[in-house]
Scaffold this active site. Sequence first.
Site, PDB file in Angstrom:
ATOM      1  N   GLU A  92       0.829  -1.201   0.000  1.00 57.56           N
ATOM      2  CA  GLU A  92       0.000   0.000   0.000  1.00 57.56           C
ATOM      3  C   GLU A  92       0.866   1.256   0.000  1.00 57.56           C
ATOM      4  O   GLU A  92       0.346   2.370   0.073  1.00 57.56           O
ATOM      5  CB  GLU A  92      -0.934   0.015   1.209  1.00 57.56           C
ATOM      6  CG  GLU A  92      -0.237   0.122   2.558  1.00 57.56           C
ATOM      7  CD  GLU A  92      -1.207   0.390   3.691  1.00 57.56           C
ATOM      8  OE1 GLU A  92      -1.552   1.573   3.894  1.00 57.56           O
ATOM      9  OE2 GLU A  92      -1.619  -0.580   4.362  1.00 57.56           O
ATOM     10  N   CYS A 124      -3.318  -3.343   4.244  1.00 56.33           N
ATOM     11  CA  CYS A 124      -2.422  -4.440   4.616  1.00 56.33           C
ATOM     12  C   CYS A 124      -2.803  -5.775   3.989  1.00 56.33           C
ATOM     13  O   CYS A 124      -2.102  -6.771   4.182  1.00 56.33           O
ATOM     14  CB  CYS A 124      -2.402  -4.589   6.139  1.00 56.33           C
ATOM     15  SG  CYS A 124      -1.953  -3.081   7.016  1.00 56.33           S
ATOM     16  N   HIS A 257      -2.943 -10.812  11.248  1.00 57.92           N
ATOM     17  CA  HIS A 257      -2.341  -9.523  10.906  1.00 57.92           C
ATOM     18  C   HIS A 257      -2.142  -8.696  12.169  1.00 57.92           C
ATOM     19  O   HIS A 257      -3.018  -8.625  13.029  1.00 57.92           O
ATOM     20  CB  HIS A 257      -3.225  -8.765   9.924  1.00 57.92           C
ATOM     21  CG  HIS A 257      -2.783  -7.345   9.749  1.00 57.92           C
ATOM     22  ND1 HIS A 257      -1.538  -7.017   9.265  1.00 57.92           N
ATOM     23  CD2 HIS A 257      -3.399  -6.168  10.047  1.00 57.92           C
ATOM     24  CE1 HIS A 257      -1.417  -5.699   9.248  1.00 57.92           C
ATOM     25  NE2 HIS A 257      -2.521  -5.166   9.721  1.00 57.92           N
TER      26      HIS A 257
END
EC number: 2.3.3.10
Length: 462
Positions: A92, A124, A257
Amino acid sequence: MSLGQLSYTPVTDVGIGAIELYFPQNFVDQNDLEKFNNVSSGKYTIGLGQQQMGFCSDNEDIVSISLTVTRKLIETYKISTDSIGCLVVGTETMIDKSKSVKTALMDLFPGNSDIEGVDIKNACFGGAQALLHAIDWVTVNHPLDKKNAIVVVADIAIYEEGPARCTGGAGAIAFLICPDASIPIDRQFSACHMKNTWDFFKPITPIPSEYPVVDGSLSLSSYLEAVRMTYTYFISKVNRHTTGIDGLNSFDGVFLHSPFTKMVQKGLAVMNYTDSQLRHKQLNGNGVDHKLDENDRAGLAKMIELSAQVWKEKTDPYLVFNRRIGNMYTPSLFAQLLAYLAADDCVTGEKSILFFAYGSGLASAIFPGRVRQTSNLDKIRQVAIRAIKRLDDRIQFTPEEFTETLQKREVFLRSKEIPKSPSETSLFPNTYFLDNMDKLYRRSYTLHEEPNGVQNGNGIHH
């Protein structure tokens, strides 16, 4: 003859056959940041669960760190560049609204321009989508041409001055995707949850900026909702098509994550509670009489309490990179896989692992994988072990120096002086760095090599 009627032998166990990790040599200690920012002791180290934070100076950008990790992957595993037919980048971090990072990486593949793939972007989550795309590509194409894929997940996460600045980080991971892999991904069981939210975004503004707009409370609730929904869809799909899975008990490692490690603990708590609800079983012998709500502080605290054993055994031990580097965005999930592979637990028998990928905006997915005792696994483990040791070879900066470094990045981005040359700062050996930006804003890169071929890992100034 119809091309669609060609027959070939399908490939099996498609997944990760090689891994490399790059992180910057610079870091700042979170205890020092707490004092510098005049916040209560433990706010970052206990409240967020962070120890250190890696960061890049203005002489590193998304292209330079992607070049570095891709070159390392190719050289470490002696990969023939002619054997690659797909190269996908998940990131990103943008330096151009049109030209992809992947195009810059083509310089590493001289004589082979038949390489499919571009960049994939959604906060992400882009790295996970790049991985799944590459697995699909190898599954379809390898039987015909015997070509593999490379996936690069890389980001530089920085925030403007304020409460979110301590949650930055930077890093890059490169994978070789191939059949008969050491870490196959059972892609057919992936499940996703997608939704339109504004929890974190990077709008195009009149003044150029690398900093995102963040809604902290919405970000947390969106993340936890995504955990619950993806896990529900995942278990539903598994139950429809196979038998013998016992929820989270079936997995030796569970990776989520990691914006910061306390968020991972909350996410695992929701996953564990959802698992219990779906299977109608008590957790650790402690059942609950009413439905808990992850958006209720007391309810979430109870979920965390009930998930303590799962956290201790399957997730917490593998957050070493996340605690010491910070939020690397797309690599944050996969850094846990590296830490898992460095542990002694994975050296015997086949292991089952589970990934939860999340990107604000939002996109999320769960997918399972396995660790197989292949001939290449020991090589991968050595790479992972060396990466952990390399954390101790970094250079510590003060919060004042860290702040000055981010100011340098701002100046470089916004300065109207052309051509531009970034400052000279310390780098690990064999690292690409941004050398120059010309009057057309074209960036050029140089490989920083240790003099006389000596690689001491202690960093030098070039």
